[in-house]
Motif scaffolding. Structure first.
Motif, mmCIF file in Angstrom:
data_model
loop_
_atom_site.group_PDB
_atom_site.id
_atom_site.type_symbol
_atom_site.label_atom_id
_atom_site.label_comp_id
_atom_site.label_asym_id
_atom_site.label_seq_id
_atom_site.Cartn_x
_atom_site.Cartn_y
_atom_site.Cartn_z
ATOM 1 N N THR A 137 -97.012 20.689 -4.478
ATOM 2 C CA THR A 137 -97.060 19.518 -5.351
ATOM 3 C C THR A 137 -96.828 18.212 -4.595
ATOM 4 O O THR A 137 -97.566 17.238 -4.797
ATOM 5 C CB THR A 137 -96.006 19.653 -6.466
ATOM 6 O OG1 THR A 137 -96.229 20.877 -7.157
ATOM 7 C CG2 THR A 137 -96.105 18.501 -7.450
ATOM 8 N N PHE A 138 -95.815 18.163 -3.737
ATOM 9 C CA PHE A 138 -95.401 16.901 -3.127
ATOM 10 C C PHE A 138 -95.740 16.769 -1.649
ATOM 11 O O PHE A 138 -95.752 15.657 -1.124
ATOM 12 C CB PHE A 138 -93.890 16.710 -3.310
ATOM 13 C CG PHE A 138 -93.471 16.736 -4.747
ATOM 14 C CD1 PHE A 138 -93.810 15.709 -5.607
ATOM 15 C CD2 PHE A 138 -92.747 17.814 -5.243
ATOM 16 C CE1 PHE A 138 -93.425 15.739 -6.936
ATOM 17 C CE2 PHE A 138 -92.359 17.854 -6.569
ATOM 18 C CZ PHE A 138 -92.701 16.817 -7.425
ATOM 19 N N ARG A 139 -95.993 17.854 -0.935
ATOM 20 C CA ARG A 139 -96.300 17.861 0.504
ATOM 21 C C ARG A 139 -95.306 17.033 1.328
ATOM 22 O O ARG A 139 -95.699 16.135 2.082
ATOM 23 C CB ARG A 139 -97.709 17.322 0.756
ATOM 24 C CG ARG A 139 -98.823 18.117 0.163
ATOM 25 C CD ARG A 139 -99.017 19.393 0.907
ATOM 26 N NE ARG A 139 -100.098 20.142 0.248
ATOM 27 C CZ ARG A 139 -100.705 21.137 0.780
ATOM 28 N NH1 ARG A 139 -100.375 21.539 1.972
ATOM 29 N NH2 ARG A 139 -101.647 21.771 0.123
ATOM 30 N N PRO A 140 -93.989 17.323 1.205
ATOM 31 C CA PRO A 140 -93.023 16.574 2.029
ATOM 32 C C PRO A 140 -93.102 17.004 3.487
ATOM 33 O O PRO A 140 -93.716 18.019 3.820
ATOM 34 C CB PRO A 140 -91.674 16.947 1.420
ATOM 35 C CG PRO A 140 -91.899 18.286 0.822
ATOM 36 C CD PRO A 140 -93.331 18.308 0.367
ATOM 37 N N ALA A 141 -92.465 16.223 4.338
ATOM 38 C CA ALA A 141 -92.414 16.557 5.771
ATOM 39 C C ALA A 141 -91.664 17.878 5.953
ATOM 40 O O ALA A 141 -90.821 18.252 5.149
ATOM 41 C CB ALA A 141 -91.716 15.440 6.534
ATOM 42 N N ALA A 142 -91.987 18.552 7.037
ATOM 43 C CA ALA A 142 -91.382 19.862 7.294
ATOM 44 C C ALA A 142 -89.869 19.771 7.423
ATOM 45 O O ALA A 142 -89.140 20.626 6.898
ATOM 46 C CB ALA A 142 -91.986 20.468 8.553
ATOM 47 N N TRP A 143 -89.367 18.736 8.094
ATOM 48 C CA TRP A 143 -87.920 18.621 8.271
ATOM 49 C C TRP A 143 -87.219 18.353 6.949
ATOM 50 O O TRP A 143 -86.087 18.797 6.740
ATOM 51 C CB TRP A 143 -87.568 17.553 9.309
ATOM 52 C CG TRP A 143 -87.835 16.138 8.858
ATOM 53 C CD1 TRP A 143 -88.983 15.424 9.019
ATOM 54 C CD2 TRP A 143 -86.924 15.291 8.170
ATOM 55 N NE1 TRP A 143 -88.856 14.178 8.463
ATOM 56 C CE2 TRP A 143 -87.587 14.071 7.936
ATOM 57 C CE3 TRP A 143 -85.620 15.434 7.722
ATOM 58 C CZ2 TRP A 143 -86.984 13.010 7.273
ATOM 59 C CZ3 TRP A 143 -85.021 14.371 7.065
ATOM 60 C CH2 TRP A 143 -85.703 13.172 6.855
ATOM 61 N N VAL A 144 -87.873 17.652 6.035
ATOM 62 C CA VAL A 144 -87.286 17.384 4.717
ATOM 63 C C VAL A 144 -87.177 18.689 3.938
ATOM 64 O O VAL A 144 -86.144 18.975 3.316
ATOM 65 C CB VAL A 144 -88.130 16.349 3.941
ATOM 66 C CG1 VAL A 144 -87.656 16.214 2.505
ATOM 67 C CG2 VAL A 144 -88.104 15.007 4.647
ATOM 68 N N MET A 145 -88.232 19.486 3.970
ATOM 69 C CA MET A 145 -88.185 20.776 3.265
ATOM 70 C C MET A 145 -87.158 21.697 3.895
ATOM 71 O O MET A 145 -86.400 22.367 3.179
ATOM 72 C CB MET A 145 -89.558 21.434 3.256
ATOM 73 C CG MET A 145 -90.513 20.707 2.360
ATOM 74 S SD MET A 145 -91.794 21.661 1.572
ATOM 75 C CE MET A 145 -91.178 23.239 1.266
ATOM 76 N N ALA A 146 -87.127 21.761 5.216
ATOM 77 C CA ALA A 146 -86.181 22.655 5.885
ATOM 78 C C ALA A 146 -84.740 22.263 5.564
ATOM 79 O O ALA A 146 -83.915 23.118 5.209
ATOM 80 C CB ALA A 146 -86.410 22.628 7.394
ATOM 81 N N PHE A 147 -84.429 20.993 5.671
ATOM 82 C CA PHE A 147 -83.070 20.532 5.388
ATOM 83 C C PHE A 147 -82.723 20.684 3.912
ATOM 84 O O PHE A 147 -81.667 21.199 3.557
ATOM 85 C CB PHE A 147 -82.901 19.069 5.815
ATOM 86 C CG PHE A 147 -81.543 18.530 5.529
ATOM 87 C CD1 PHE A 147 -80.465 18.876 6.325
ATOM 88 C CD2 PHE A 147 -81.329 17.701 4.443
ATOM 89 C CE1 PHE A 147 -79.196 18.390 6.054
ATOM 90 C CE2 PHE A 147 -80.071 17.213 4.159
ATOM 91 C CZ PHE A 147 -78.996 17.555 4.963
ATOM 92 N N GLY A 148 -83.610 20.260 3.052
ATOM 93 C CA GLY A 148 -83.347 20.300 1.610
ATOM 94 C C GLY A 148 -83.173 21.712 1.076
ATOM 95 O O GLY A 148 -82.218 22.001 0.343
ATOM 96 N N PHE A 149 -84.087 22.596 1.436
ATOM 97 C CA PHE A 149 -83.999 23.957 0.916
ATOM 98 C C PHE A 149 -82.898 24.766 1.592
ATOM 99 O O PHE A 149 -82.313 25.644 0.960
ATOM 100 C CB PHE A 149 -85.353 24.658 1.004
ATOM 101 C CG PHE A 149 -86.241 24.313 -0.150
ATOM 102 C CD1 PHE A 149 -86.131 24.981 -1.351
ATOM 103 C CD2 PHE A 149 -87.165 23.289 -0.052
ATOM 104 C CE1 PHE A 149 -86.928 24.656 -2.426
ATOM 105 C CE2 PHE A 149 -87.966 22.951 -1.120
ATOM 106 C CZ PHE A 149 -87.850 23.635 -2.315
ATOM 107 N N SER A 150 -82.590 24.463 2.842
ATOM 108 C CA SER A 150 -81.450 25.133 3.484
ATOM 109 C C SER A 150 -80.146 24.746 2.787
ATOM 110 O O SER A 150 -79.300 25.605 2.502
ATOM 111 C CB SER A 150 -81.368 24.770 4.965
ATOM 112 O OG SER A 150 -82.483 25.268 5.647
ATOM 113 N N ALA A 151 -79.986 23.471 2.514
ATOM 114 C CA ALA A 151 -78.778 23.006 1.825
ATOM 115 C C ALA A 151 -78.699 23.596 0.417
ATOM 116 O O ALA A 151 -77.633 24.051 -0.017
ATOM 117 C CB ALA A 151 -78.761 21.482 1.770
ATOM 118 N N ALA A 152 -79.808 23.611 -0.299
ATOM 119 C CA ALA A 152 -79.816 24.175 -1.654
ATOM 120 C C ALA A 152 -79.517 25.671 -1.631
ATOM 121 O O ALA A 152 -78.773 26.183 -2.495
ATOM 122 C CB ALA A 152 -81.173 23.914 -2.314
#
Length: 101
Positions: free
Chosen positions: A50-65
């Motif tokens: 849906t949003f195509r965020p940067a890889a580092w944003v997804m990695a950091f965000g989903f790791s934290a979640a």
């Protein structure tokens, strides 16, 4: 039932039920990882498509979640494992004396 984050009390503070013989072992950790992984994987795919965020944003965000959800669920699932053992009378729960049923 729990004394601290994951330590099960030896005796219930309310009813006096002995809990020292519970055997949750690695079951709660396994169940927590399975539940959290099955919740996070579809969300990861949805956010990426849906949003195509940067890889580092997804990695950091989903790791934290993933870590936060795991830390929230782990003591609750451990309590569930001990409660299921109590309900099914496993590992010494419900026996008045050794050898009796």
């Amino acid at each position: 039932m729990l004394d601290g984050y994951l330590k099960v009390r030896d005796v219930c503070a309310v009813c006096g039920e002995e809990l020292h013989h519970q055997r949750a072992d690695d079951g709660p950790a396994w169940a927590t990882i399975m539940i959290t992984g099955h919740l996070m994987a579809p969300m990861l795919l949805f956010v990426f498509e849906t949003f195509r965020p940067a890889a580092w944003v997804m990695a950091f965000g989903f790791s934290a979640a993933f870590v936060m959800l795991s830390l929230y669920l782990l003591p609750r699932i451990k309590g569930l494992f001990v409660a299921l053992q109590w309900a099914k009378r496993l590992h010494g729960f419900g026996t008045e004396a050794a050898g009796q049923r």
